[in-house]
Design an enzyme around this catalytic site. Structure first.
Site, short mmCIF file in Angstrom:
data_model
loop_
_atom_site.label_atom_id
_atom_site.label_comp_id
_atom_site.label_asym_id
_atom_site.label_seq_id
_atom_site.Cartn_x
_atom_site.Cartn_y
_atom_site.Cartn_z
N HIS A 17 0.84 -1.20 0.00
CA HIS A 17 0.00 0.00 0.00
C HIS A 17 0.88 1.25 0.00
O HIS A 17 0.61 2.21 -0.73
CB HIS A 17 -0.88 0.05 1.26
CG HIS A 17 -1.90 -1.03 1.38
ND1 HIS A 17 -2.05 -1.79 2.52
CD2 HIS A 17 -2.84 -1.47 0.51
CE1 HIS A 17 -3.05 -2.65 2.35
NE2 HIS A 17 -3.54 -2.50 1.13
N LYS A 41 -15.50 -8.00 3.87
CA LYS A 41 -14.51 -8.27 4.92
C LYS A 41 -14.99 -7.79 6.29
O LYS A 41 -14.22 -7.72 7.23
CB LYS A 41 -13.19 -7.55 4.60
CG LYS A 41 -12.57 -7.96 3.28
CD LYS A 41 -11.27 -7.18 3.05
CE LYS A 41 -10.64 -7.49 1.72
NZ LYS A 41 -9.56 -6.54 1.38
N ARG A 92 -2.34 -6.06 -8.08
CA ARG A 92 -1.26 -7.03 -7.86
C ARG A 92 -1.18 -8.08 -8.94
O ARG A 92 -0.15 -8.29 -9.54
CB ARG A 92 -1.45 -7.72 -6.50
CG ARG A 92 -1.05 -6.87 -5.32
CD ARG A 92 -1.52 -7.47 -4.05
NE ARG A 92 -2.96 -7.68 -4.10
CZ ARG A 92 -3.71 -8.02 -3.06
NH1 ARG A 92 -3.16 -8.24 -1.90
NH2 ARG A 92 -5.02 -8.15 -3.18
N SER A 130 -2.94 -7.73 3.37
CA SER A 130 -3.15 -7.51 4.81
C SER A 130 -3.50 -8.82 5.50
O SER A 130 -3.07 -9.07 6.64
CB SER A 130 -4.27 -6.49 5.03
OG SER A 130 -3.93 -5.26 4.46
O1 PNS Z 1 -8.68 -2.86 0.41
P1 PNS Z 1 -9.98 -3.35 -0.16
O2 PNS Z 1 -10.75 -4.17 0.86
O3 PNS Z 1 -9.84 -4.06 -1.47
O4 PNS Z 1 -10.84 -2.02 -0.47
C1 PNS Z 1 -12.16 -2.11 -0.95
C2 PNS Z 1 -12.92 -0.82 -0.63
C3 PNS Z 1 -12.95 -0.59 0.88
C4 PNS Z 1 -12.25 0.36 -1.33
C5 PNS Z 1 -14.37 -0.99 -1.18
O5 PNS Z 1 -15.01 -2.08 -0.56
C6 PNS Z 1 -15.22 0.27 -1.00
O6 PNS Z 1 -15.15 1.16 -1.83
N1 PNS Z 1 -16.01 0.33 0.09
C7 PNS Z 1 -16.86 1.48 0.40
C8 PNS Z 1 -18.32 1.20 0.06
C9 PNS Z 1 -18.54 1.33 -1.44
O7 PNS Z 1 -18.35 2.38 -2.04
N2 PNS Z 1 -18.94 0.20 -2.06
C10 PNS Z 1 -19.14 0.12 -3.50
C11 PNS Z 1 -17.83 -0.18 -4.20
S1 PNS Z 1 -18.06 -0.25 -5.91
#
Ligand code: PNS
Length: 162
Positions: A17, A41, A92, A130
């Site tokens: 990150h 998650k 990745r 993570s």
């Molecule tokens: O590190 P991650 O878990 O891959 O990040 C994913 C994250 C947190 C960026 C994504 O789940 C997110 O944007 N969550 C906020 C809620 C949202 O906007 N959901 C729609 C995504 S298209």
């Protein structure tokens, strides 16, 4: 002033990150690293969102144009509120692609003026996640090659008390 959002769950932030955040900070005037909930998650977390924010702050204190924040809501709404021009994510491997593609297209629908940009992860960090850090630490392994040195003790302590 061009602002980019680096979103993620960051539980905890890894060197992969930090690599992406550092590169984004060279391209954009301001980068906001934002901790958001990932619905997939939600029940697997180690750190609370505000603890994750603190760990990221410790890790990016050397980058003057980087801010860290938490938002409980949609990434697209947050990015619009901050007048961001881009959402920046690390890619990745091929396995990341489908999910990231889906998220990028959804966010584009919700916030058409904001583009998602992908930084291809440094090959050194291709394997890193993570969840891998949490697992290695849980079994007493050395995580110093995976996370910023400033937060190693925080992760060990949290793992011990979890
Ligand atoms: O590190 P991650 O878990 O891959 O990040 C994913 C994250 C947190 C960026 C994504 O789940 C997110 O944007 N969550 C906020 C809620 C949202 O906007 N959901 C729609 C995504 S298209």
């Amino acid at each position: 002033m061009k602002t980019a959002i680096c979103p993620g769950s960051f539980d905890p932030v890894t060197l992969g990150h930090i690599d992406v955040i550092t590169r984004a900070a060279k391209v954009f005037d301001k980068v906001i690293v934002t901790v958001l909930y990932n619905a997939k998650k939600r029940n697997t977390g180690l750190f609370e969102p505000l603890e994750r924010v603190e760990l990221i702050r410790k890790s990016v204190s050397h980058l003057p144009n980087v801010e860290v924040d938490f938002y409980d809501g949609l990434l697209a709404d947050y990015a619009m509120k901050k007048n961001a021009v881009a959402i920046v994510k690390g890619l990745r491997a091929v396995s990341d692609y489908e999910d990231e593609f889906q998220q990028a297209l959804t966010n584009k629908r919700l916030a058409p003026q904001i583009d998602t940009m992908f930084f291809v992860t440094n090959s050194e960090y291709m394997f890193l996640s993570s969840s891998l850090v949490r697992e290695v630490c849980r079994y007493g392994g050395d995580i110093s090659a995976f996370v910023p040195s400033e937060i190693i003790e925080d992760i060990k302590l949290k793992t011990m008390n979890n």
